[in-house]
Structures are given as structure tokens and as C-alpha cells.
Design a protein around this motif. Structure first.
Motif, PDB file in Angstrom:
ATOM      1  N   SER A 216      77.416 155.727  13.758  1.00  0.00           N
ATOM      2  CA  SER A 216      77.015 156.340  15.020  1.00  0.00           C
ATOM      3  C   SER A 216      75.878 157.336  14.848  1.00  0.00           C
ATOM      4  O   SER A 216      75.252 157.753  15.827  1.00  0.00           O
ATOM      5  CB  SER A 216      78.207 157.041  15.683  1.00  0.00           C
ATOM      6  N   HIS A 217      75.600 157.716  13.601  1.00  0.00           N
ATOM      7  CA  HIS A 217      74.498 158.646  13.317  1.00  0.00           C
ATOM      8  C   HIS A 217      73.307 157.837  12.800  1.00  0.00           C
ATOM      9  O   HIS A 217      73.447 157.050  11.874  1.00  0.00           O
ATOM     10  CB  HIS A 217      74.934 159.679  12.278  1.00  0.00           C
ATOM     11  N   LYS A 218      72.137 158.057  13.404  1.00  0.00           N
ATOM     12  CA  LYS A 218      70.968 157.253  13.032  1.00  0.00           C
ATOM     13  C   LYS A 218      70.659 157.339  11.538  1.00  0.00           C
ATOM     14  O   LYS A 218      70.395 156.328  10.882  1.00  0.00           O
ATOM     15  CB  LYS A 218      69.745 157.700  13.830  1.00  0.00           C
ATOM     16  N   ASP A 219      70.680 158.559  10.993  1.00  0.00           N
ATOM     17  CA  ASP A 219      70.380 158.705   9.566  1.00  0.00           C
ATOM     18  C   ASP A 219      71.472 158.080   8.702  1.00  0.00           C
ATOM     19  O   ASP A 219      71.205 157.566   7.617  1.00  0.00           O
ATOM     20  CB  ASP A 219      70.217 160.187   9.207  1.00  0.00           C
ATOM     21  N   GLY A 220      72.716 158.136   9.182  1.00  0.00           N
ATOM     22  CA  GLY A 220      73.800 157.486   8.458  1.00  0.00           C
ATOM     23  C   GLY A 220      73.622 155.980   8.455  1.00  0.00           C
ATOM     24  O   GLY A 220      73.825 155.319   7.420  1.00  0.00           O
ATOM     25  N   PHE A 221      73.252 155.449   9.600  1.00  0.00           N
ATOM     26  CA  PHE A 221      72.988 154.012   9.708  1.00  0.00           C
ATOM     27  C   PHE A 221      71.866 153.606   8.746  1.00  0.00           C
ATOM     28  O   PHE A 221      71.971 152.599   8.047  1.00  0.00           O
ATOM     29  CB  PHE A 221      72.598 153.684  11.152  1.00  0.00           C
ATOM     30  N   ASP A 222      70.786 154.411   8.718  1.00  0.00           N
ATOM     31  CA  ASP A 222      69.662 154.097   7.837  1.00  0.00           C
ATOM     32  C   ASP A 222      70.055 154.175   6.367  1.00  0.00           C
ATOM     33  O   ASP A 222      69.643 153.347   5.552  1.00  0.00           O
ATOM     34  CB  ASP A 222      68.489 155.055   8.103  1.00  0.00           C
ATOM     35  N   ALA A 223      70.862 155.194   6.021  1.00  0.00           N
ATOM     36  CA  ALA A 223      71.284 155.342   4.626  1.00  0.00           C
ATOM     37  C   ALA A 223      72.159 154.166   4.200  1.00  0.00           C
ATOM     38  O   ALA A 223      72.017 153.643   3.090  1.00  0.00           O
ATOM     39  CB  ALA A 223      72.051 156.662   4.454  1.00  0.00           C
ATOM     40  N   PHE A 224      73.049 153.749   5.077  1.00  0.00           N
ATOM     41  CA  PHE A 224      73.931 152.629   4.756  1.00  0.00           C
ATOM     42  C   PHE A 224      73.134 151.329   4.639  1.00  0.00           C
ATOM     43  O   PHE A 224      73.391 150.507   3.752  1.00  0.00           O
ATOM     44  CB  PHE A 224      75.009 152.499   5.838  1.00  0.00           C
ATOM     45  N   THR A 225      72.158 151.143   5.533  1.00  0.00           N
ATOM     46  CA  THR A 225      71.291 149.959   5.449  1.00  0.00           C
ATOM     47  C   THR A 225      70.534 149.949   4.134  1.00  0.00           C
ATOM     48  O   THR A 225      70.419 148.908   3.470  1.00  0.00           O
ATOM     49  CB  THR A 225      70.286 149.940   6.618  1.00  0.00           C
TER      50      THR A 225
END
Length: 236
Positions: free
Chosen positions: A93-102
Motif C-alpha cells: 500500500s506504500h509506493k516506496d514499499g511497492f517499489d522496493a519489493f519490485t
């Protein structure tokens, strides 16, 4: 006097049947060969993905993509990053979290899972029937159908259900598939992400390193899989 003509006519018909028979056999053989080549190439890609997930193959090969913005232009506080460890939902749900996971999934060559999940989220926001139809077709061709460019791991029944629904899709057409991929990421990839250098650097306030793929072992080279060179170029 007509017997020779009858004989040659019968001979010609026999010859024609024989030619047609060999044409059919040739076509069947060609189809089987093409199918065998496809299967072998798919097996090679799977072997390649498994090999590259091993730590000994990771070294100084830059991973491109939008997630690089996380390292270059985004400052994530350790407190915020710690929250991502509370649940997979909070991470995505957090944009930076999404990017880090990607970014992490790219190191494992499994970014198709998060991309499929994101495509489903976008699909469910569609309101017009023509948007639903075109997006459903695009998702099916990219992620679902056999030998799709970024095929996700789904069982036959789920694929078949999707196939039957995309001619008249609803916002729920991909729900079962999305849930399955979500659970796979949550139970498998997410746990490894929490132990990865990418995440540990964030929660400890360290600058993100260039998380790269490396090949240190001489027992394996990309030349062993010449058919997959173009796929590797996409990720490197």
C-alpha cells in the motif's frame, strides 16, 4: 487396349495418396518438433531462473527499471520501512514499499507476479465496458495464456475460467488468479524480502546499495542458454 490406361490411372492415384500421406506425416512431425522446441525452451528458462536465484550468481550487473528511483531520489525513513515488516498489505500500500519489493523480485527474476497483481488492481478501476474488454485481453495475453511473455503460475482450472470469461469480462474476472498470486508472494517472496539486503538497508537507515545480479561461478554461463539471451537483456 484400355487396360494399360487403367493400370497407369490406378498407379497415379496410388502415388497421389502416398504423397498426401507423407505430407500429413511431415506436418504432424513438424508440429511435434515445434512443440518439443517450445517445451525445451520453457524448461531452459525455468532452469535459468532457478540458477540465477542462487547467491553465488549475483554480482555487479545493474538492474534497471522504475524501482531504481527508490535508490536515487526517494528517502525512506527507517520507521516507515519497519512498518512494511508488519504485513504484506502495508508493504504494497506504500509506493516506496511497492517499489522496493519490485526491485527485490527482479533479483529473483519473478517480477511478473507483482506486475500481474498491479495490472489486476488497475483493471478493477475500469468503468467502461470497452476498457474492461481491452484490458482483460491484454492481461490474458501477457500473463495468463500458455507461453505468455510473463506467464504467472496458475492452475489449469483458474486459467480455463479466465479464458471463458474474458469475452465478456467483469471487474471480478481475475479475482481468483490475483488472490493466488498474492498469496504466493506473501507466503514466499515477502518472507525473503524481509531478510534481503534491500530491506535491511532501509530499516537500518543505510543508503541503498545497487542490488545487482552477479555471476561468480565459472560452472555456469549464459552461453549455455543461447535462446534466452534476449530475455536476459530485458532484465539486465
Amino acid at each position: 487396349m484400355e487396360k494399360p490406361l487403367v493400370f497407369f490411372s490406378q498407379l497415379s492415384m496410388s502415388d497421389s495418396k502416398e504423397k498426401n500421406f507423407y505430407k500429413v506425416i511431415h506436418a504432424i512431425g513438424k508440429e511435434a518438433l515445434n512443440k518439443d522446441i517450445k517445451n525445451r525452451n520453457k524448461e531452459k528458462r525455468n532452469r535459468l531462473s532457478l540458477l540465477l536465484q542462487k547467491p553465488e550468481f549475483h554480482e555487479n550487473v545493474n538492474l534497471g527499471g522504475s524501482s531504481e528511483n527508490l535508490a536515487k531520489g526517494t528517502s525512506v525513513s527507517p520507521e516507515e520501512a519497519v512498518k512494511w515488516g508488519e504485513s504484506f498489505d502495508k508493504l504494497l500500500s506504500h509506493k516506496d514499499g511497492f517499489d522496493a519489493f519490485t526491485r527485490f523480485l527482479k533479483t529473483e527474476f519473478s517480477e511478473e507476479n507483482i506486475e500481474f497483481w498491479a495490472a489486476c488492481e488497475d483493471f478493477k478501476k475500469s468503468q467502461e465496458p470497452h476498457q474492461l474488454f481491452h484490458k482483460a485481453q491484454a492481461i490474458y495475453e501477457k500473463f495468463i495464456q500458455n507461453d505468455a511473455p510473463q506467464e504467472v503460475n496458475l492452475d489449469f482450472h483458474t486459467k480455463e475460467t479466465i479464458f471463458k470469461s474474458i469475452s465478456q469480462p467483469t471487474i471480478h474476472s481475475f479475482d481468483a488468479a490475483q488472490s493466488r498470486v498474492y498469496r504466493l508472494m506473501e507466503q514466499d517472496s515477502y518472507t525473503r524480502f524481509l531478510r534481503s539486503d534491500i530491506y535491511l538497508d532501509l530499516i537500518n537507515g543505510r543508503p541503498l546499495r545497487t542490488t545487482n545480479l552477479r555471476r561468480r561461478s565459472r560452472s555456469f554461463t549464459f552461453n549455455e542458454f543461447p535462446a534466452e539471451k534476449s530475455d536476459i537483456a530485458i532484465w539486465l
